[in-house]
Design a protein around this motif. Structure first.
Motif, mmCIF file in Angstrom:
data_model
loop_
_atom_site.group_PDB
_atom_site.id
_atom_site.type_symbol
_atom_site.label_atom_id
_atom_site.label_comp_id
_atom_site.label_asym_id
_atom_site.label_seq_id
_atom_site.Cartn_x
_atom_site.Cartn_y
_atom_site.Cartn_z
ATOM 1 N N TYR A 76 0.839 -1.201 0.000
ATOM 2 C CA TYR A 76 0.000 0.000 0.000
ATOM 3 C C TYR A 76 0.875 1.252 0.000
ATOM 4 O O TYR A 76 0.615 2.193 -0.755
ATOM 5 N N GLU A 137 -2.083 -8.111 2.827
ATOM 6 C CA GLU A 137 -2.128 -6.666 3.083
ATOM 7 C C GLU A 137 -3.321 -6.023 2.377
ATOM 8 O O GLU A 137 -3.896 -5.058 2.868
ATOM 9 N N LEU A 138 -3.686 -6.560 1.208
ATOM 10 C CA LEU A 138 -4.848 -6.077 0.457
ATOM 11 C C LEU A 138 -5.854 -7.221 0.395
ATOM 12 O O LEU A 138 -5.487 -8.398 0.360
ATOM 13 N N ARG A 139 -7.116 -6.870 0.363
ATOM 14 C CA ARG A 139 -8.166 -7.885 0.381
ATOM 15 C C ARG A 139 -8.148 -8.715 -0.911
ATOM 16 O O ARG A 139 -7.671 -8.264 -1.952
ATOM 17 N N ALA A 183 -7.037 2.597 -0.236
ATOM 18 C CA ALA A 183 -7.121 2.413 1.218
ATOM 19 C C ALA A 183 -8.236 1.449 1.581
ATOM 20 O O ALA A 183 -8.118 0.671 2.535
ATOM 21 N N THR A 184 -9.326 1.457 0.815
ATOM 22 C CA THR A 184 -10.418 0.516 1.105
ATOM 23 C C THR A 184 -9.983 -0.924 0.842
ATOM 24 O O THR A 184 -10.455 -1.830 1.525
ATOM 25 N N ARG A 186 -7.081 -2.044 1.461
ATOM 26 C CA ARG A 186 -6.259 -2.387 2.620
ATOM 27 C C ARG A 186 -7.145 -2.569 3.856
ATOM 28 O O ARG A 186 -6.970 -3.512 4.614
ATOM 29 N N GLU A 187 -8.096 -1.673 4.060
ATOM 30 C CA GLU A 187 -8.962 -1.748 5.242
ATOM 31 C C GLU A 187 -9.806 -3.015 5.227
ATOM 32 O O GLU A 187 -10.013 -3.648 6.257
ATOM 33 N N ASP A 188 -10.283 -3.397 4.034
ATOM 34 C CA ASP A 188 -11.096 -4.602 3.931
ATOM 35 C C ASP A 188 -10.302 -5.861 4.249
ATOM 36 O O ASP A 188 -10.879 -6.886 4.593
ATOM 37 N N ARG A 190 -8.161 -6.167 6.657
ATOM 38 C CA ARG A 190 -7.892 -6.249 8.121
ATOM 39 C C ARG A 190 -9.004 -6.940 8.852
ATOM 40 O O ARG A 190 -10.105 -6.952 8.646
#
Length: 190
Positions: A76, A137-139, A183-184, A186-188, A190
């Motif tokens: 990211y 790290e990414l969905r 960023a979405t 990455r957030e997804d 987590r």
């Protein structure tokens, strides 16, 4: 800088400022500070010199891209670094801008550095996105190739919007929007 290098550098700048049609051999010679014989000693003509200048642009773009993509940071962070690195938004991309020039697009030799470089960016970004998926790290669930194409389109399209508005604001907004979308991913994850 030797004569050949001065000719290439002058052509790089003139192509970026004026495009292929707007760049005459006389302009190149004047910018390089060399005589006509010098140009034809090193190159067969304007097209040959332009091909060398475009290849130089392509090589430099790939080298600067690799410096970002190979950094020892998370995926990211590398994507954001690529999107947010300093650019001259009102001048556009030294390679992408040439796609607007019909004489360059019509000539396979002159067009080759454009095709190869923009293709390389899409492939390299797709690899990076796939790496982010593999590491968690990414969905999962998105197609890296498609997102990579969108990222390249944001940068190249941002240049067009900035030039049309004669303001860097549309470019900055496009980049900020792309960063928010990434960023979405990455957030997804987590």
């Amino acid at each position: 800088m030797d004569t050949r290098e001065r000719l290439i550098e002058a052509t790089r700048d003139l192509l970026w400022d004026r495009g292929y049609v707007g760049t005459s051999p006389r302009d190149i010679l004047a910018r390089a500070g060399v005589g006509q014989g010098s140009m034809y000693h090193h190159f067969t003509g304007k097209a040959d010199l332009a091909a060398a200048a475009l290849q130089r642009n392509a090589d430099q773009m790939r080298a600067s891209g690799e410096a970002v993509f190979d950094a020892e940071t998370g995926v990211y962070d590398r994507l954001v670094a690529y999107l947010t690195r300093p650019r001259q938004a009102l001048k556009g991309c030294r390679i992408g801008r040439m796609s607007e020039d019909p004489d360059i697009v019509a000539d396979p030799v002159l067009r080759r550095p454009l095709d190869e470089t923009l293709g390389w960016y899409r492939e390299r970004l797709a690899e990076l996105l796939a790496e982010g998926q593999a590491s968690g790290e990414l969905r999962a669930g998105f197609v890296p190739r498609q997102v990579a194409a969108a990222v390249v389109a944001v940068v190249q399209g941002g240049y067009v919007l900035a030039k049309a508005a004669q303001s860097t604001e549309p470019y900055d907004d496009a980049v900020a929007g792309a960063v928010a979308l990434l960023a979405t991913l990455r957030e997804d994850a987590r």
